[in-house]
Design a protein around this motif. Structure first.
Motif, short mmCIF file in Angstrom:
data_model
loop_
_atom_site.label_atom_id
_atom_site.label_comp_id
_atom_site.label_asym_id
_atom_site.label_seq_id
_atom_site.Cartn_x
_atom_site.Cartn_y
_atom_site.Cartn_z
N ASP A 7 -30.07 28.47 26.02
CA ASP A 7 -28.74 28.68 26.63
C ASP A 7 -28.23 30.02 26.10
N THR A 33 -30.56 28.51 30.59
CA THR A 33 -29.22 28.27 31.13
C THR A 33 -28.33 29.38 30.61
N ALA A 102 -25.47 24.75 34.97
CA ALA A 102 -26.25 24.68 33.73
C ALA A 102 -25.93 23.42 32.92
#
Ligand code: BDR
Ligand code: CA
Length: 304
Positions: A7, A33, A102
């Motif tokens: 992420d 993400t 996400a």
């Protein structure tokens, strides 16, 4: 083989983290993400896609996530990565970013895989992780570990005297994620301030003669003038070789109140940790920088 999700908010050091993961056969990246952070989320998503395409990893899906931090009407961006987030370097075109948010995809992936099998790396404001936890309480505890770049514990902040950028940009999310009870390894400025790029190391990427080598050299040259630290490569490097790092268990709580201390990470160490203040993270405090630089270069040298 470790299954990981990254992420991130590329961002040049995020881009290096993605290239390090892509060039490491012992890691399988399930998804990237992205979130608003260094740049707005539309830009970080396209940048994540561009970097994975450049690395020959089109099969890895990239999802866009939160556009705003929790509790604020505007994203807080960080211009040390240039207007485009990649130092103005042309790293090639991007294939389409995946549909879907996400935070939802984080939840689905953590549910689809057996518990405690996914290493969730976060190198950006923690909004997507906090949203996932808010939508599905307990979901972050299904990760094997959260490996988070963020915070400044005994070290001063890099955005305000009190706060490091990722915690400053979404203090509420940072506090929620650290309080989620997940197995968390933290990479604060205390350690990333020792992950120092040298000019010779940056130059050495030119010699690789590859598209990824040229992109890395160009991006890092632009970035090193403002922040010569490889913050975001650290959690990925830890997955590849834990012996690079030294850490200590501690308790970290994040000041979410608006004002001069917003995003401050208050840490209890050593004997201060106990029943009243149980540890919630393993915080990294030192890194063998020469070995870190060699690991990152070696992985990127295998890419196209
Ligand atoms: C963090 O802030 C961002 O600019 C970097 O990408 C890194 O994640 C360091 O404070
Ligand atoms: Ca980042």
């Amino acid at each position: 083989m470790k299954h990981i999700i990254i992420d991130c908010d590329p961002g040049i050091d995020d881009a290096l983290a993605l290239l390090l993961a892509a060039g490491s056969p012992s890691l399988r990246v399930l998804a990237v993400t992205t979130v608003a952070g260094n740049r707005p989320v539309a830009t970080t998503a396209v940048n994540g896609r561009k970097i994975m395409d450049l690395a020959g990893q089109r099969q890895v899906p990239v999802y866009a996530g939160a556009a705003l931090p929790l509790g604020y009407a505007e994203a807080r961006c960080n211009l040390v990565h240039g207007e485009d987030g990649l130092g103005g370097v042309d790293v090639g075109a991007a294939s389409p970013v995946q549909d879907g948010h996400a935070a939802n995809r984080l939840i689905e992936l953590l549910l689809e895989h057996p518990p405690h099998t996914i290493e969730l790396v976060a190198t950006a404001p923690l909004t997507n992780l906090a949203l996932a936890e808010s939508l599905s309480p307990g979901i972050l505890r299904r990760a094997r570990r959260l490996l988070i770049m963020g915070g400044a514990l005994r070290f001063p902040g890099n955005i305000t005297p009190a706060a490091e950028f990722n915690f400053y940009a979404d203090p509420i999310a940072a506090g929620m994620v650290l309080a989620a009870g997940a197995n968390t390894v933290l990479f604060p400025l205390d350690v990333t301030s020792s992950a120092i790029m040298t000019p010779a190391w940056i130059d050495s990427f030119h010699q690789l003669g590859s598209a990824c080598g040229r992109a890395a050299a160009g991006m890092l040259q632009a970035y090193a003038e403002l922040d010569p630290l490889l913050h975001d490569a650290c959690p990925v490097a830890h997955l590849l070789d834990e012996t690079l790092f030294t850490g200590e268990p501690c308790r970290v709580e994040v000041d979410w109140r608006p004002g001069p201390t917003a995003g401050h990470a208050l840490a209890w160490f050593g004997e201060q940790v106990g029943a009243a203040h149980p540890p919630n993270v393993l915080a990294m405090t030192a890194v063998r920088n020469d070995a870190l630089l060699a690991l990152v270069r070696g992985a990127i040298a295998t890419l196209p």
